[in-house]
Scaffold this motif. Structure first.
Motif, PDB file in Angstrom:
ATOM      1  N   ALA A  60       0.840  -1.186   0.000  1.00 33.77           N
ATOM      2  CA  ALA A  60       0.000   0.000   0.000  1.00 33.77           C
ATOM      3  C   ALA A  60       0.879   1.242   0.000  1.00 33.77           C
ATOM      4  CB  ALA A  60      -0.894  -0.001   1.230  1.00 33.77           C
ATOM      5  N   SER A  61       0.513   2.209  -0.808  1.00 31.43           N
ATOM      6  CA  SER A  61       1.340   3.408  -0.882  1.00 31.43           C
ATOM      7  C   SER A  61       0.917   4.362   0.229  1.00 31.43           C
ATOM      8  CB  SER A  61       1.181   4.070  -2.234  1.00 31.43           C
ATOM      9  OG  SER A  61      -0.142   4.511  -2.390  1.00 31.43           O
ATOM     10  N   SER A  62       1.903   5.087   0.726  1.00 25.17           N
ATOM     11  CA  SER A  62       1.557   6.083   1.735  1.00 25.17           C
ATOM     12  C   SER A  62       1.515   7.415   1.009  1.00 25.17           C
ATOM     13  CB  SER A  62       2.632   6.119   2.802  1.00 25.17           C
ATOM     14  OG  SER A  62       3.847   6.513   2.204  1.00 25.17           O
ATOM     15  N   SER A  63       0.650   8.310   1.457  1.00 21.02           N
ATOM     16  CA  SER A  63       0.626   9.592   0.786  1.00 21.02           C
ATOM     17  C   SER A  63       0.975  10.662   1.800  1.00 21.02           C
ATOM     18  CB  SER A  63      -0.753   9.834   0.206  1.00 21.02           C
ATOM     19  OG  SER A  63      -1.709   9.660   1.211  1.00 21.02           O
ATOM     20  N   LYS A  64       1.836  11.552   1.362  1.00 20.78           N
ATOM     21  CA  LYS A  64       2.137  12.675   2.250  1.00 20.78           C
ATOM     22  C   LYS A  64       2.075  13.966   1.452  1.00 20.78           C
ATOM     23  CE  LYS A  64       7.203  12.289   1.950  1.00 20.78           C
ATOM     24  NZ  LYS A  64       7.516  11.213   1.025  1.00 20.78           N
ATOM     25  N   LYS A  65       1.858  15.051   2.176  1.00 20.19           N
ATOM     26  CA  LYS A  65       1.715  16.352   1.522  1.00 20.19           C
ATOM     27  C   LYS A  65       3.087  16.962   1.260  1.00 20.19           C
ATOM     28  CE  LYS A  65      -2.919  17.330   2.247  1.00 20.19           C
ATOM     29  NZ  LYS A  65      -3.515  16.252   1.457  1.00 20.19           N
ATOM     30  N   VAL A  66       3.233  17.573   0.091  1.00 19.18           N
ATOM     31  CA  VAL A  66       4.482  18.252  -0.252  1.00 19.18           C
ATOM     32  C   VAL A  66       4.144  19.640  -0.791  1.00 19.18           C
ATOM     33  CG1 VAL A  66       6.743  17.651  -1.163  1.00 19.18           C
ATOM     34  CG2 VAL A  66       4.829  16.084  -1.518  1.00 19.18           C
ATOM     35  N   ALA A  67       4.940  20.629  -0.401  1.00 16.50           N
ATOM     36  CA  ALA A  67       4.670  21.995  -0.861  1.00 16.50           C
ATOM     37  C   ALA A  67       5.213  22.194  -2.278  1.00 16.50           C
ATOM     38  CB  ALA A  67       5.328  22.992   0.081  1.00 16.50           C
ATOM     39  N   HIS A  68       4.556  23.039  -3.078  1.00 20.35           N
ATOM     40  CA  HIS A  68       5.079  23.413  -4.400  1.00 20.35           C
ATOM     41  C   HIS A  68       6.018  24.604  -4.219  1.00 20.35           C
ATOM     42  CE1 HIS A  68       2.246  20.752  -6.225  1.00 20.35           C
ATOM     43  NE2 HIS A  68       1.199  21.414  -5.775  1.00 20.35           N
ATOM     44  N   LYS A  69       7.161  24.537  -4.874  1.00 19.25           N
ATOM     45  CA  LYS A  69       8.107  25.648  -4.778  1.00 19.25           C
ATOM     46  C   LYS A  69       7.484  26.900  -5.405  1.00 19.25           C
ATOM     47  CE  LYS A  69      12.814  26.149  -5.970  1.00 19.25           C
ATOM     48  NZ  LYS A  69      13.831  25.552  -6.822  1.00 19.25           N
ATOM     49  N   GLU A  70       6.949  26.721  -6.594  1.00 22.61           N
ATOM     50  CA  GLU A  70       6.168  27.801  -7.205  1.00 22.61           C
ATOM     51  C   GLU A  70       4.726  27.356  -7.199  1.00 22.61           C
ATOM     52  OE1 GLU A  70       7.004  29.545 -11.045  1.00 22.61           O
ATOM     53  OE2 GLU A  70       9.147  29.309 -10.666  1.00 22.61           O
ATOM     54  N   PRO A  71       3.802  28.166  -6.704  1.00 25.39           N
ATOM     55  CA  PRO A  71       2.415  27.697  -6.613  1.00 25.39           C
ATOM     56  C   PRO A  71       1.867  27.263  -7.972  1.00 25.39           C
ATOM     57  CG  PRO A  71       2.557  30.087  -6.290  1.00 25.39           C
ATOM     58  CD  PRO A  71       3.952  29.562  -6.250  1.00 25.39           C
ATOM     59  N   MET A  72       1.020  26.255  -7.973  1.00 24.41           N
ATOM     60  CA  MET A  72       0.366  25.829  -9.214  1.00 24.41           C
ATOM     61  C   MET A  72      -0.957  26.595  -9.304  1.00 24.41           C
ATOM     62  SD  MET A  72       1.194  21.743  -9.421  1.00 24.41           S
ATOM     63  CE  MET A  72       0.800  21.480 -11.157  1.00 24.41           C
ATOM     64  N   LEU A  73      -0.902  27.721  -9.987  1.00 22.82           N
ATOM     65  CA  LEU A  73      -2.077  28.591 -10.057  1.00 22.82           C
ATOM     66  C   LEU A  73      -3.091  28.036 -11.039  1.00 22.82           C
ATOM     67  CD1 LEU A  73      -0.164  31.974 -10.229  1.00 22.82           C
ATOM     68  CD2 LEU A  73      -1.223  30.932  -8.217  1.00 22.82           C
ATOM     69  N   SER A  74      -4.328  28.502 -10.912  1.00 23.33           N
ATOM     70  CA  SER A  74      -5.290  28.120 -11.941  1.00 23.33           C
ATOM     71  C   SER A  74      -5.178  29.140 -13.075  1.00 23.33           C
ATOM     72  CB  SER A  74      -6.698  28.075 -11.366  1.00 23.33           C
ATOM     73  OG  SER A  74      -6.957  29.264 -10.675  1.00 23.33           O
ATOM     74  N   LEU A  75      -5.968  28.936 -14.129  1.00 31.81           N
ATOM     75  CA  LEU A  75      -5.858  29.811 -15.292  1.00 31.81           C
ATOM     76  C   LEU A  75      -7.061  30.736 -15.384  1.00 31.81           C
ATOM     77  CD1 LEU A  75      -4.712  27.262 -18.014  1.00 31.81           C
ATOM     78  CD2 LEU A  75      -3.327  29.036 -16.926  1.00 31.81           C
ATOM     79  N   ALA A  76      -6.799  31.947 -15.856  1.00 25.20           N
ATOM     80  CA  ALA A  76      -7.918  32.838 -16.168  1.00 25.20           C
ATOM     81  C   ALA A  76      -8.685  32.192 -17.301  1.00 25.20           C
ATOM     82  CB  ALA A  76      -7.384  34.190 -16.618  1.00 25.20           C
ATOM     83  N   LYS A  77     -10.011  32.266 -17.269  1.00 23.15           N
ATOM     84  CA  LYS A  77     -10.725  31.635 -18.374  1.00 23.15           C
ATOM     85  C   LYS A  77     -11.830  32.532 -18.912  1.00 23.15           C
ATOM     86  CE  LYS A  77     -14.032  29.020 -15.676  1.00 23.15           C
ATOM     87  NZ  LYS A  77     -13.837  28.099 -14.620  1.00 23.15           N
ATOM     88  N   THR A  78     -12.148  32.295 -20.166  1.00 29.89           N
ATOM     89  CA  THR A  78     -13.242  33.039 -20.766  1.00 29.89           C
ATOM     90  C   THR A  78     -14.056  32.118 -21.663  1.00 29.89           C
ATOM     91  OG1 THR A  78     -13.848  34.897 -22.156  1.00 29.89           O
ATOM     92  CG2 THR A  78     -11.783  33.819 -22.697  1.00 29.89           C
ATOM     93  N   TYR A  79     -15.326  32.459 -21.805  1.00 30.80           N
ATOM     94  CA  TYR A  79     -16.199  31.739 -22.734  1.00 30.80           C
ATOM     95  C   TYR A  79     -16.493  32.604 -23.950  1.00 30.80           C
ATOM     96  CZ  TYR A  79     -17.182  28.757 -18.692  1.00 30.80           C
ATOM     97  OH  TYR A  79     -17.070  27.903 -17.632  1.00 30.80           O
ATOM     98  N   ASP A  80     -15.878  33.793 -23.940  1.00 28.09           N
ATOM     99  CA  ASP A  80     -16.274  34.833 -24.876  1.00 28.09           C
ATOM    100  C   ASP A  80     -15.138  35.085 -25.871  1.00 28.09           C
ATOM    101  OD1 ASP A  80     -17.191  37.028 -26.129  1.00 28.09           O
ATOM    102  OD2 ASP A  80     -17.111  38.357 -24.379  1.00 28.09           O
ATOM    103  N   LEU A  81     -15.411  34.823 -27.142  1.00 29.25           N
ATOM    104  CA  LEU A  81     -14.399  34.958 -28.175  1.00 29.25           C
ATOM    105  C   LEU A  81     -13.877  36.395 -28.261  1.00 29.25           C
ATOM    106  CD1 LEU A  81     -13.232  32.780 -29.883  1.00 29.25           C
ATOM    107  CD2 LEU A  81     -14.850  33.322 -31.686  1.00 29.25           C
TER     108      LEU A  81
END
Ligand SMILES: [Zn+2]
Length: 637
Positions: A60-81
């Motif tokens: 069984a794998s163990s899972s542990k939390k690790v910090a990102h050196k540079e944050p993994m941001l989300s993306l700005a999004k649009t539905y409008d051409l």
């Protein structure tokens, strides 16, 4: 490592796992010697592949939390051409497919993969290093001793999902609901890590301080990633809004095929200086923007499932539903893609389903809300010719390539469309076939004017016109010629890409699957289809040459030209035959096409005041209208 290697590793690991399972279940299909050979092949390519040490179950794998050196941001999004256009302005951008999977961050130290983590909340993720060892296109070593972080998307192809479902059921696990949910589900599991081998990883970002990995342009990062052996989400450098829009059209085509779960496209300014300059908001980088189609959903009940044979012999299911209105359109049909889709989701009449329609994309099945009675069923015989159907775990196909009517008329019709023979409609082709005048593509070029006069409601003038149109298609571009043959898994762009590398037909016919996989954007499966298709159609190709076809390699594929990549439409009659001007356009690198669309660069006519439908459309779309002299000077530039 080449892309071919990663695909081979994936295939070998699959075989190793398959035979291990049979062995542990007590009914091996392979001798020990054969099996050892198989393992040795995998070991040579991927010495530490977890399939080699797999013994029926795993720790069984163990899972542990690790910090990102540079944050993994989300993306700005649009539905409008229009908003996308404002954001792009006049910046060259890199477009890429937005894959609907799970983002991963992979850390390499001294060129070696040491850590894989999920995106998590963007600041810290979960360590999943032991699971990703199973993913063949996550390469363990970079081509140099670099410290680097590679980010990308982990996802499951529809066709592989089908096999994963089988394995889930075999293991007594609960049936997974969709390729989208399964990735997160499996990353969160503490056991059955080997199931992650059905996933793929496409890289979309490279972060490193190393001087070799400092790039001026976004597109250069992708070139490097590709050379290092990573699979990519179809990145393309786009220098105008028009190009960005046609890129979105291509993404839609891929979305419609539904082999890979996409939910739009991501655009990124090509100039990396600009990325630094603009920086990030608290949530997203300012130099990237994702575009999605607003997906509107509805629920309805399946009335029946109709199967029909395509020109490639694939028997595809469509659900006829109780009509509903979605994004302003009345929907009565929903594509169900392929037989495996019907089987995996157990689709049948009286199922209450949810469907989605994004932009102009064909409405698709999303999920079952309440199943009807019984289980899903497949047809046994081709609905067109009655041949016994074959099932390859994904699709049902009609094997009767020679005389299944769906495959014949569809193949010829596809040719007519691809090489652009005007006035030869589906109805006319049907009449020609009924009269026994046409049975195959080369037959079109054996037609005489007298033959054409035999067609219903066809007088001298129309017969001459048709005859001329067929004649002029003999000087078609080689990419259009190949596209017209209708080989599965190909389109005009794929042939253009291949011709850039192979230059002529002979070289392309000689190319092996390995050669084709080396060209960017070709997976092993499509390479196999191309090689087999060219071989199968070699007699047709020869015959086409015999009846006078002279396909030319468009100069734009080789050298570029004043009209490079431009689509030009000729309408009405000019001072020379149409073929004369088409050749001129091709030699200037342009593409003569027959119908006016927003991709058309110019329409050439002898009567600029004409009110024909093509001219009207050109004016509506703001397409340039040229006289013959304009065309001549554009080609001479
Ligand atoms: Zn058939």
């Amino acid at each position: 490592m080449t892309k071919f290697d990663t695909q081979l590793i994936s295939k070998l690991a699959d075989q190793v796992m398959h035979h291990k399972k049979l062995y542990y279940a007590g009914h091996p299909e392979m001798s020990d010697v054969e099996y050892d050979k198989l393992e040795a092949r995998l070991k040579k390519l991927s010495p530490r592949h977890p399939a080699l040490s797999f013994v029926g179950s795993e720790v069984a794998s163990s899972s542990k939390k690790v910090a990102h050196k540079e944050p993994m941001l989300s993306l700005a999004k649009t539905y409008d051409l229009a908003e996308l256009e404002r954001w792009i302005k006049d910046h060259p951008v890199v477009g890429m497919q937005k894959i609907d999977g799970n983002s991963l961050s992979i850390i390499y130290e001294d060129g070696e993969l040491v850590l894989a983590k999920t995106r998590g909340n963007g600041r810290e993720g979960e360590d999943v290093t032991d699971k990703i060892a199973w993913i063949s296109d996550l390469i363990p070593n970079l081509p140099g001793k670099y410290n680097a972080e590679i980010r990308g998307e982990l996802f499951c192809y529809e066709s592989r999902f089908v096999r994963l479902v089988h394995e889930f059921i075999d293991l007594g696990l609960e049936r997974p609901t969709s390729p989208r949910n399964i990735v997160a589900g499996l990353l969160g599991r503490k056991n059955h890590q080997h199931l992650a081998r059905y996933f793929n990883f496409y890289a979309f970002e490279l972060i490193s301080d190393h001087k070799d990995l400092q790039f001026k342009f976004e597109i250069d990062k992708f070139s490097w990633l590709s050379k290092a052996g990573f699979s990519l989400p179809a990145p393309a450098l786009l220098s105008s809004i028009e190009e960005a829009k046609s890129y979105l059209d291509e993404v839609k085509v891929v979305m419609d095929q539904d082999e890979i779960g996409l939910d739009g496209a991501v655009f990124s300014y090509n100039e990396l200086n600009l990325h630094k300059e603009l920086g990030n908001t608290a949530h997203h980088p300012r130099a990237k923007m994702s575009f999605k189609w607003q997906g509107e959903t509805a629920t309805s009940e399946i009335q029946e499932i109709i199967w029909s044979t395509s020109r490639l012999g694939i028997v595809t299911p469509v659900a006829v539903i109780d009509p509903v209105t979605l994004s302003g359109a009345k929907i009565t049909n929903v594509t169900l893609h392929n037989a495996a889709h019907v089987k995996v989701y157990d689709l049948k009449p009286r199922d209450l389903i949810e469907l989605v329609r994004s932009g102009e994309v064909i409405p698709k099945y999303l999920r079952t809300i309440k199943p009807g009675m019984g289980t899903s069923k497949f047809p046994k015989a081709c609905p067109e010719c009655g041949s016994r159907l074959q099932f390859d775990d994904v699709r049902l196909t009609c094997p009767n390539q020679e005389s299944c009517p769906a495959q014949q008329s569809g193949t010829i019709l596809n040719w007519i469309k691809c090489v652009g023979i005007d006035d030869l409609s589906e109805k006319r082709l049907g009449q020609m076939m009924d009269l026994g005048l046409v049975d195959s593509i080369p037959d079109l070029y054996r037609l005489t004017k007298d033959d054409l006069l035999k067609l219903p409601q066809t007088k001298e003038k129309m017969a001459s016109k048709l005859f001329m149109n067929i004649e002029s298609s003999k000087n078609v571009g080689l990419a259009q010629f190949l596209n017209g043959l209708g080989i599965a898994g190909t389109g005009l762009t794929s042939w253009e890409k291949l011709l850039k590398k192979f230059n002529n037909l002979k070289a392309l016919q000689k190319a092996s699957v390995e050669d084709l996989v080396e060209v960017d954007g070709f997976a092993e499966k499509s390479a196999e289809q191309i090689v087999a298709g060219l071989k199968r159609l070699a007699p047709v190709i020869d015959e086409l040459f015999k009846v006078g076809l002279k396909p030319t390699v468009s100069t734009s594929l080789v050298t570029g030209g004043p009209l490079e990549g431009r689509q030009i439409v000729i309408t009405g009659s000019l001072s020379e035959p149409r073929s004369f001007f088409e050749k001129m356009i091709r030699q200037a690198g342009g593409n003569p096409t027959s119908s006016v669309s927003k991709k058309t660069f110019a329409v050439v006519t002898s009567d600029v005041t004409s009110n024909s439908s093509k001219m009207k459309k050109a004016r509506d779309l703001g397409v340039e209208i040229w006289g013959e002299d304009d065309l001549r000077s554009a080609c001479d530039m």
